[in-house]
Design a protein around this motif. Structure first.
Motif, PDB file in Angstrom:
ATOM      1  N   SER A 120       0.836  -1.192   0.000  1.00 37.52           N
ATOM      2  CA  SER A 120       0.000   0.000   0.000  1.00 37.52           C
ATOM      3  C   SER A 120       0.873   1.245   0.000  1.00 37.52           C
ATOM      4  O   SER A 120       1.836   1.355   0.731  1.00 37.52           O
ATOM      5  N   ASP A 122      -0.523   4.309   0.402  1.00 35.29           N
ATOM      6  CA  ASP A 122      -1.413   5.365   0.848  1.00 35.29           C
ATOM      7  C   ASP A 122      -1.008   5.989   2.174  1.00 35.29           C
ATOM      8  O   ASP A 122      -1.717   6.836   2.696  1.00 35.29           O
ATOM      9  N   SER A 123       0.129   5.580   2.733  1.00 35.18           N
ATOM     10  CA  SER A 123       0.464   5.999   4.081  1.00 35.18           C
ATOM     11  C   SER A 123       0.707   7.498   4.188  1.00 35.18           C
ATOM     12  O   SER A 123       0.576   8.075   5.259  1.00 35.18           O
ATOM     13  N   ALA A 125      -1.059   9.820   2.731  1.00 43.04           N
ATOM     14  CA  ALA A 125      -2.294  10.586   2.660  1.00 43.04           C
ATOM     15  C   ALA A 125      -2.777  10.904   4.069  1.00 43.04           C
ATOM     16  O   ALA A 125      -2.634  10.108   4.996  1.00 43.04           O
ATOM     17  N   LEU A 128      -7.629   8.826   4.058  1.00 46.56           N
ATOM     18  CA  LEU A 128      -8.043   8.239   2.788  1.00 46.56           C
ATOM     19  C   LEU A 128      -9.559   8.310   2.638  1.00 46.56           C
ATOM     20  O   LEU A 128     -10.299   8.080   3.597  1.00 46.56           O
ATOM     21  N   GLU A 130     -13.240   7.105   1.939  1.00 51.37           N
ATOM     22  CA  GLU A 130     -13.887   5.791   2.046  1.00 51.37           C
ATOM     23  C   GLU A 130     -14.549   5.394   0.733  1.00 51.37           C
ATOM     24  O   GLU A 130     -14.595   4.220   0.396  1.00 51.37           O
ATOM     25  N   LEU A 148      -6.379   3.585  -9.121  1.00 46.62           N
ATOM     26  CA  LEU A 148      -6.715   3.504  -7.697  1.00 46.62           C
ATOM     27  C   LEU A 148      -6.459   2.104  -7.161  1.00 46.62           C
ATOM     28  O   LEU A 148      -5.862   1.934  -6.088  1.00 46.62           O
ATOM     29  N   GLU A 151      -2.790   1.211  -7.010  1.00 47.49           N
ATOM     30  CA  GLU A 151      -2.148   1.837  -5.851  1.00 47.49           C
ATOM     31  C   GLU A 151      -2.583   1.199  -4.538  1.00 47.49           C
ATOM     32  O   GLU A 151      -2.283   1.710  -3.459  1.00 47.49           O
ATOM     33  N   TYR A 153      -5.499   1.009  -3.235  1.00 40.13           N
ATOM     34  CA  TYR A 153      -6.597   1.692  -2.536  1.00 40.13           C
ATOM     35  C   TYR A 153      -7.674   0.668  -2.206  1.00 40.13           C
ATOM     36  O   TYR A 153      -8.125  -0.075  -3.072  1.00 40.13           O
ATOM     37  N   LEU A 432      -6.047  10.428  -3.580  1.00 36.98           N
ATOM     38  CA  LEU A 432      -5.445   9.708  -2.459  1.00 36.98           C
ATOM     39  C   LEU A 432      -4.488  10.599  -1.662  1.00 36.98           C
ATOM     40  O   LEU A 432      -3.783  10.117  -0.780  1.00 36.98           O
ATOM     41  N   GLY A 433      -4.448  11.883  -1.993  1.00 37.75           N
ATOM     42  CA  GLY A 433      -3.658  12.820  -1.218  1.00 37.75           C
ATOM     43  C   GLY A 433      -2.218  12.962  -1.652  1.00 37.75           C
ATOM     44  O   GLY A 433      -1.390  13.479  -0.893  1.00 37.75           O
ATOM     45  N   ARG A 434      -1.875  12.552  -2.892  1.00 36.55           N
ATOM     46  CA  ARG A 434      -0.467  12.569  -3.304  1.00 36.55           C
ATOM     47  C   ARG A 434       0.056  13.937  -3.704  1.00 36.55           C
ATOM     48  O   ARG A 434       1.256  14.156  -3.730  1.00 36.55           O
TER      49      ARG A 434
END
Length: 510
Positions: A120, A122-123, A125, A128, A130, A148, A151, A153, A432-434
């Protein structure tokens, strides 16, 4: 779309090659167990990957190595040499990778490497989402959903499309598929099983009526509501229909969807003569495809020469001559006044017999939904460098998005397949906040009979066209410049130079 097992060439890499046969920066094609393998050397490292692009099978040995990646010469897909991952559209599937061993002064290719399941990512972000909702079923929408899941998600993905078909390879609808040279099983980007396996909920034939920005809900035409934490608008564009009498008859078509292409194919079998309205890329690709099927084709367009506004007069004359050679009859500086059951009346007074009519007079971005939601509109949906609209958490990608292009210094909107896919993937990362800026150089390709035309950059206007090579000989490169700055490069059968031009623009060396 080729099979890497077909007629493998070069040395048997299991038996090894001399290190000197692969100089630093070099590429070499061989085979292992019947499959074509590309070897690439960068300093002390040697990579072994599948030799053909996973998009349409372009020969990667003719491509461009940039850092630890290789770019396809045909349609500018990009792959990671270490992992095989498809880094850039139009490729989506990874390349197979093999282990490489150096023994003394020889290089040996070993076994295939197992595809690593990505951990993952996504750490970084903050929180995340839902549920991510994607409105649209085209290139940008599919690329976002695919990225997505790539990645890792784990949240819910809902794709809402008013099309009846799953996302398809739209460029093929006016090219090889329409010409009868590509089977229908090439057309879906992924089968239905892909969406089920990856937990992507796809609602086909579903219209979205509104977006409740405050409640963060998508309102469906049937009154249903779908909540979202992040939303991607990828509603694409719709063909412009002729605003003339009797343009809605069954033998009058536009081309955007799989259903449209099927309908044209179905009628072309019995058609002796077709009239194409418009000398756009779509119109002329349709003309080429119908000529391949043996249909007599007449093209009606108001301009003096086809494609001059986009490609300039020299390329316009070449495209006209190319279609002339294949029997297309042009009626330029003319338009359709009305359409009958078996004829088209032109404003010049001429009448053309027509069993089939296809309108390729342009498309308009589908921005009504965004406009009703109160998003900022400027000849498209205005987004920032991260593809976020004026409403936080709502993104736009593809044909509707007008974004700040760092290469031209202007806000631009383009209607190209590769751009849409790449924007969809970038929007996915940003949801995803990248915080990844979209900086890709626009790219598209067109195909007329067996002649591909590649275009990198974006030139809405220019003050000079520099020509290298011979356009008539189908061996050329054209630079479109403004104030001495190269804004776009067009090539025919100069694939390596097209890739180099793209890289120069990325590095601001153009």
């Amino acid at each position: 779309m080729t099979d890497s097992r077909s007629d493998p060439k070069g040395p048997d890499l299991a038996l090894g090659i001399a290190l000197d046969d692969l100089p630093d920066g070099g590429k070499l094609v061989g085979h292992k167990d019947g499959e074509s393998v590309l070897l690439v050397r960068r300093g002390a490292e040697i990579f072994a990957v599948a030799a053909t692009c996973s998009h349409y099978g372009g020969p990667l040995v003719d491509g461009l190595v940039v850092d630890d990646s290789v770019r396809c010469p045909w349609h500018h897909a990009c792959f990671d040499l270490r992992t095989g991952e498809a880094l850039r559209a139009p490729a989506l599937s990874p390349l197979t990778c093999w282990s490489v061993e150096q023994r003394g002064d020889r290089i040996f290719v070993g076994e295939k490497r197992k595809k690593s399941s990505q951990a993952s990512r996504d750490s970084n972000a903050e929180v995340l989402p839902e549920r991510i909702v994607i409105v649209g079923g085209g290139a940008a929408a599919f690329a976002a959903a695919e990225r997505l899941r790539r990645e890792q998600y784990q949240g819910a993905i809902v794709m809402i499309s008013d099309d009846e078909a799953l996302p398809v390879d739209r460029p093929n609808l006016s090219k090889d598929y329409l010409a009868g040279k590509a089977p229908e099983d090439w057309i879906p980007l992924r089968t239905e099983g892909f969406y089920a396996k990856n937990g992507i909920e796809v609602r086909l034939g579903t219209k979205v009526a509104d977006i409740d920005v405050r409640a963060r809900e998508v309102v469906l035409a049937d009154g249903g509501r779908v909540a979202f934490d992040k939303l991607l608008l990828a509603t694409g564009a719709e063909p412009v229909r002729p605003s003339i009498p009797d343009a809605n008859q069954p033998h009058v078509h536009t081309l955007r969807s799989l259903a449209d292409s099927r309908a044209i194919i179905a009628q072309s079998g019995a058609a002796r003569r077709a009239v194409v309205l418009g000398a756009s890329f779509i119109g002329l690709e349709v003309a080429a495809a119908l000529r391949t099927r043996g249909v007599e084709v007449h093209v009606v367009a108001p301009e003096e020469r086809p494609m001059e506004r986009v490609l300039g007069p020299q390329m316009g004359d070449f495209i006209r001559a190319l279609h002339d050679e294949h029997g297309v009859v042009f009626h330029l500086k003319d338009t359709a006044a009305s359409i009958g059951a078996s004829e088209v009346l032109l404003t010049s007074g001429s009448t053309l017999t027509a069993d089939l009519v296809v309108a390729g007079i342009g498309v308009r971005p589908r921005v009504d939904l965004a406009e009703r939601a109160g998003l900022t509109i400027d000849r498209g949906v205005l987004v920032d460098a991260y593809l976020e609209t004026s409403a936080p958490g709502i993104y736009a990608a593809g044909d509707i998005a007008r974004w700040p292009d760092p290469h031209s210094g202007e806000n631009i909107r383009v209607e190209h397949w590769v751009v849409a896919e790449r924007q969809g993937a970038t929007a996915a990362l940003n949801m995803l906040g990248r915080r990844k800026e979209f900086t890709d150089v626009p790219f598209f390709w067109s195909q007329h009979y067996d002649i591909p035309i590649n275009y990198v950059g974006h030139a809405e206007r220019w003050d000079a066209i520099e020509i290298e090579g011979d356009i008539a000989a189908k061996d050329c490169l054209l630079r479109f410049t403004h104030g001495g700055r190269v804004l776009a490069v067009v090539t025919i059968f100069r694939d390596a130079e097209s890739l180099e031009a793209e890289l120069a623009m990325e590095q601001n060396k153009a």
